[in-house]
Design a protein around this motif. Sequence first.
Motif, mmCIF file in Angstrom:
data_model
loop_
_atom_site.group_PDB
_atom_site.id
_atom_site.type_symbol
_atom_site.label_atom_id
_atom_site.label_comp_id
_atom_site.label_asym_id
_atom_site.label_seq_id
_atom_site.Cartn_x
_atom_site.Cartn_y
_atom_site.Cartn_z
ATOM 1 N N LYS A 38 66.513 37.232 22.744
ATOM 2 C CA LYS A 38 65.223 37.043 22.083
ATOM 3 C C LYS A 38 64.206 36.369 23.005
ATOM 4 O O LYS A 38 63.037 36.773 23.061
ATOM 5 N N VAL A 39 64.646 35.346 23.745
ATOM 6 C CA VAL A 39 63.673 34.651 24.591
ATOM 7 C C VAL A 39 63.225 35.546 25.740
ATOM 8 O O VAL A 39 62.037 35.569 26.096
ATOM 9 N N THR A 40 64.146 36.313 26.336
ATOM 10 C CA THR A 40 63.731 37.189 27.434
ATOM 11 C C THR A 40 62.850 38.325 26.932
ATOM 12 O O THR A 40 61.958 38.796 27.649
ATOM 13 N N LEU A 41 63.074 38.762 25.692
ATOM 14 C CA LEU A 41 62.202 39.775 25.098
ATOM 15 C C LEU A 41 60.796 39.218 24.902
ATOM 16 O O LEU A 41 59.796 39.874 25.219
ATOM 17 N N ASP A 42 60.699 38.005 24.383
ATOM 18 C CA ASP A 42 59.386 37.381 24.190
ATOM 19 C C ASP A 42 58.658 37.187 25.516
ATOM 20 O O ASP A 42 57.436 37.356 25.610
ATOM 21 N N VAL A 43 59.423 36.834 26.564
ATOM 22 C CA VAL A 43 58.806 36.612 27.878
ATOM 23 C C VAL A 43 58.251 37.916 28.444
ATOM 24 O O VAL A 43 57.088 37.982 28.846
ATOM 25 N N ILE A 44 59.070 38.971 28.507
ATOM 26 C CA ILE A 44 58.607 40.212 29.133
ATOM 27 C C ILE A 44 57.462 40.825 28.338
ATOM 28 O O ILE A 44 56.520 41.384 28.911
ATOM 29 N N ALA A 45 57.502 40.715 27.021
ATOM 30 C CA ALA A 45 56.407 41.259 26.208
ATOM 31 C C ALA A 45 55.093 40.556 26.527
ATOM 32 O O ALA A 45 54.043 41.208 26.651
ATOM 33 N N LYS A 46 55.157 39.241 26.684
ATOM 34 C CA LYS A 46 53.929 38.460 26.921
ATOM 35 C C LYS A 46 53.417 38.638 28.341
ATOM 36 O O LYS A 46 52.237 38.955 28.543
ATOM 37 N N VAL A 47 54.273 38.438 29.339
ATOM 38 C CA VAL A 47 53.767 38.414 30.722
ATOM 39 C C VAL A 47 53.531 39.808 31.269
ATOM 40 O O VAL A 47 52.725 39.979 32.189
ATOM 41 N N GLU B 14 36.108 43.953 29.176
ATOM 42 C CA GLU B 14 36.737 42.655 28.975
ATOM 43 C C GLU B 14 37.572 42.277 30.203
ATOM 44 O O GLU B 14 38.036 43.135 30.959
ATOM 45 N N GLU B 15 37.786 40.981 30.404
ATOM 46 C CA GLU B 15 38.629 40.523 31.495
ATOM 47 C C GLU B 15 40.090 40.771 31.124
ATOM 48 O O GLU B 15 40.528 40.433 30.027
ATOM 49 N N ILE B 16 40.823 41.378 32.049
ATOM 50 C CA ILE B 16 42.220 41.708 31.765
ATOM 51 C C ILE B 16 43.119 41.066 32.817
ATOM 52 O O ILE B 16 42.703 40.839 33.952
ATOM 53 N N PRO B 17 44.356 40.762 32.453
ATOM 54 C CA PRO B 17 45.272 40.110 33.403
ATOM 55 C C PRO B 17 45.801 41.091 34.443
ATOM 56 O O PRO B 17 45.815 42.305 34.223
ATOM 57 N N THR B 18 46.275 40.568 35.570
ATOM 58 C CA THR B 18 46.907 41.399 36.601
ATOM 59 C C THR B 18 48.392 41.512 36.284
ATOM 60 O O THR B 18 49.254 41.079 37.042
ATOM 61 N N ASP B 19 48.692 42.083 35.123
ATOM 62 C CA ASP B 19 50.094 42.184 34.723
ATOM 63 C C ASP B 19 50.615 43.597 34.954
ATOM 64 O O ASP B 19 49.923 44.455 35.515
ATOM 65 N N ILE B 20 51.837 43.841 34.532
ATOM 66 C CA ILE B 20 52.455 45.145 34.770
ATOM 67 C C ILE B 20 51.676 46.247 34.082
ATOM 68 O O ILE B 20 51.450 47.320 34.662
ATOM 69 N N LEU B 21 51.230 46.005 32.874
ATOM 70 C CA LEU B 21 50.484 47.025 32.154
ATOM 71 C C LEU B 21 49.203 47.395 32.893
ATOM 72 O O LEU B 21 48.855 48.583 33.019
ATOM 73 N N SER B 22 48.499 46.403 33.410
ATOM 74 C CA SER B 22 47.276 46.685 34.167
ATOM 75 C C SER B 22 47.585 47.527 35.399
ATOM 76 O O SER B 22 46.823 48.432 35.762
ATOM 77 N N GLN B 23 48.718 47.240 36.055
ATOM 78 C CA GLN B 23 49.089 47.996 37.248
ATOM 79 C C GLN B 23 49.487 49.428 36.886
ATOM 80 O O GLN B 23 49.194 50.358 37.624
ATOM 81 N N ILE B 24 50.136 49.614 35.745
ATOM 82 C CA ILE B 24 50.468 50.958 35.289
ATOM 83 C C ILE B 24 49.186 51.772 35.091
ATOM 84 O O ILE B 24 49.069 52.916 35.541
#
Length: 498
Positions: A190-199, A273-283
């Motif tokens: 559960k904690v690793t799921l919450d982490v990957i979903a957020k970051v 809008e300002e967006i983070p440099t996360d995995i989704l942005s890179q995709i």
Amino acid sequence: MSLWDLISWAILLILGLFLVSFLLYSTYLHYIHLKYDHIPGPPRDSFLLGHAPSLMRAMKADSLLHELILQWSQLYGPVVRVYAFHRVMILVNSADAVKEILLSPTFTKDSVYKNAFHLFGVRFLGNGLVTDRDHEHWHKQRRMMDPAFSRTYLMGLMGTFNEKAEDLMEQLAEKADGKAEFSMHEMMSKVTLDVIAKVAFGMELNSLRDDQTPFPRAISMVMRGVSETRNPLIKFNPGKRGFIRAVQESVRLLRQTGKECIEKRQKAIEDGEEIPTDILSQILKGASLEKTCDMEILLDNFITFFIAGQETTANQLSFAVMELARNPEILERVQAEVDEVIGSKRDIEFEDLSKLSYLSQVLKETLRLYPSAPGTSRSLEKEMVIEGIPVPANACLVFNFYAYGRTEQFFNDPLKFDPERFGPDSKRPHFTYLPFSLGPRSCIGQVFSQMEAKVVMSKLLQRFEFELVERQSFDIVDNATLRPKDGVICRLRPRGHK
């Protein structure tokens, strides 16, 4: 000609075609055996099936295929041939071959990776970063993802790592009465799921606090589905229809969630809008640069990172807890290090991670015995000599990391949990410790994963004493990744001075 004569001729024709097909297939098998039988290996279970019956028995729920591979490697040497019907697999247990093959981009991933394109007819990993076999196309994807795993970006994740790890500590504190029994693997998942979903995707799943969220079960079902597809006959088993439907629904849930997440981010970009440099942005950046917005390909990488980022770290953390509870002297030493480096502070800083050297050794030793991804494979397109043995082209080369970690010539007393193997003065063979694979196709998220693991383990060791509940096994189950079969059932109590 009567109807009965027509039926008789049809039956004879079918039987004749079957006989011709059988003879052609048998001739082809004989040819394959002649090509590869000079390579050491176990006796075939049968001429037609090869070693498939042994492999199928080893894949049952109460067994582990990787143990059979380890046994064969120990019995027959560093190069072992295995037949599954007409397919030839070469088990490679050689550091020199690992170096030569995995470090080279010319050896493509084996066709077995195509099996993850769909899962029971529903598109699953497609052509994502793990399954893409075209090196040039994969390289473009990898290069575009690299900024999301840069040192600068990873340092910025410490806040989220701390936040989600604190959520876990709060949940554990409610159970830490020394009596309550619970699955540590479930909590770590559960904690690793919450982490990957957020970051990675900017999603707040909050699975630690919401027992109704469907995502943990969906991921578990999907991983079981991947494991079960190694039996090609499963789709014809009437008793598995309900399971197959549940897996299909789980894949659809994950892909629909990804679609909603991607569309939301695309709108944010369009609105300036300002967006983070996360995995989704890179995709999305990669799709923009390649001038393609094929939603299915975008979802392939969403699913790849969503599952890989959750499953592997949860398994490692669970096995680490299991081994520390079984080795109190190691537990005492690593807690002493955490006390010295972290003390009683709540937020762990990036600079603290490098000071937790013994904890790093514990986590590395955990992956030696329990590699979350237990192996990889490559396609051999040209004949080559491995350990003095000519291996003809068109075989599948299998590199089993589980077997490497438990091989005596690579690691002395390999079944002993000993973090000193990874101490600063230790000597160990190169190219045999491969929990994240090796070379250009190594895991892009390995630094991310170990940072997260250190933060979670540090807080756990800082706050709690834990013990394993009696009467549970320490067996391993293979659900595409290796996880503890019984879930690491624990009791917790607060540490007295915290």
